[in-house]
Design an enzyme around this catalytic site. Structure first.
Site, PDB file in Angstrom:
ATOM      1  N   LYS A  70       0.800  -1.227   0.000  1.00 28.74           N
ATOM      2  CA  LYS A  70       0.000   0.000   0.000  1.00 28.74           C
ATOM      3  C   LYS A  70       0.833   1.278   0.000  1.00 28.74           C
ATOM      4  CE  LYS A  70      -4.106  -2.035   2.109  1.00 28.74           C
ATOM      5  NZ  LYS A  70      -5.175  -1.894   3.125  1.00 28.74           N
ATOM      6  N   ASP A 107     -10.032   2.576   1.566  1.00 26.88           N
ATOM      7  CA  ASP A 107     -10.027   2.008   2.918  1.00 26.88           C
ATOM      8  C   ASP A 107     -10.672   2.924   3.955  1.00 26.88           C
ATOM      9  OD1 ASP A 107      -8.936  -0.506   2.558  1.00 26.88           O
ATOM     10  OD2 ASP A 107      -6.871   0.154   2.855  1.00 26.88           O
TER      11      ASP A 107
END
Length: 272
Positions: A70, A107
């Site tokens: 990420k 997210d």
């Protein structure tokens, strides 16, 4: 690779535990969209080559990005939304209309959705972890003006830097340290995931109204959630955030909103 069907993927290391293909394929089938979604194992030293190869594949619509990519993926795609400067991690890469690859983060929204109705302004929070998922959590918490935030992480300096980055007051503690009571306890680390070390914490001193939220979804009922349930505490499992962030990504990849009216059916499928 996919019989010329448009397709998206989820990448990570490890990746076998991911339930994203179940979610996206369920929605594709419900909507009658002829496309595919799959797992693809990418090791850290393979990330650049993976992005380069997919950039040339016109059928590839994008990918979800999980541990440990990420942060690293931000170096390989454009950032039109300023994700690097805000959240500091990307969990989704997609192809723009001009063919360029860009990154974003779904997210934060996925994390917040299950607690949107909980009055957390001014309330104290404990967060375990300081990686990409934790940064999305901290970003969301900063937007709802929570009280003190305690980050538990192996690297205390990194955790302290994140508090400053997101303008949060609080403290950073090492694993095993005593932490204060809180209204919300979040595991945003990989601890407790299948194949990883367990998250060892003592929940006994947390108040009865605390919400214990574990972002891990493999297994669904982690040791942390089992301990919380034994105290009759409110719990939120990793499927809630997984489905929430996937819904945003699905629309980016395939151009249609997912059929969320089937969430109960989807959740049963994920738990089977």
């Amino acid at each position: 690779m996919t019989d010329n069907l448009p397709y998206a993927e989820v990448i990570g290391d490890p990746i076998a535990q991911s339930k994203s293909p179940i979610i996206h394929k369920f929605w594709l089938e419900k909507l009658g969209i002829k496309a595919d979604y799959r797992l693809f194992h990418v090791k850290p030293d393979e990330l650049a080559d993976y992005i380069a190869a997919r950039r040339k594949d016109p059928d590839w619509q994008g990918c979800n990005v999980t541990i440990p990519h990420k942060l690293a993926v931000m170096d390989h795609v454009s950032d039109p939304g300023g994700v690097r400067a805000s959240i500091g991690a990307m969990n989704t890469v997609a192809r723009a209309e001009n063919g360029d690859l860009f990154g974003t983060n779904t997210d934060a929204g996925g994390f917040f959705a299950p607690i949107a109705d909980v009055p957390l302004a001014g309330q104290d929070v404990v967060v375990v972890g300081a990686g990409g998922a934790a940064q999305a959590v901290l970003f969301a918490l900063s937007r709802i003006e929570v009280g003190s935030v305690t980050i538990i992480n192996r690297n205390v300096l990194k955790a302290s830097a994140l508090l400053a980055r997101f303008g949060l007051k609080g403290q950073a503690l090492e694993h095993g340290s005593a932490f204060p009571p809180a209204r919300l306890f979040v595991n945003a680390s990989a601890l407790g995931m299948k194949g990883q070390d367990e998250l060892v914490v003592n929940l006994d001193h947390l108040p009865d109204d605390v919400i214990v939220y574990d972002l891990v979804y493999a297994p669904i009922k982690t040791k942390l959630l089992q301990a919380a349930s034994a105290r009759n505490l409110e719990t939120i499992d990793g499927l809630a955030m997984l489905i929430g962030q996937a819904a945003v990504a699905f629309e980016i990849f395939f151009g249609q909103s997912p059929p969320l009216e089937h969430d109960d059916e989807l959740r049963k499928l994920l738990l089977a």
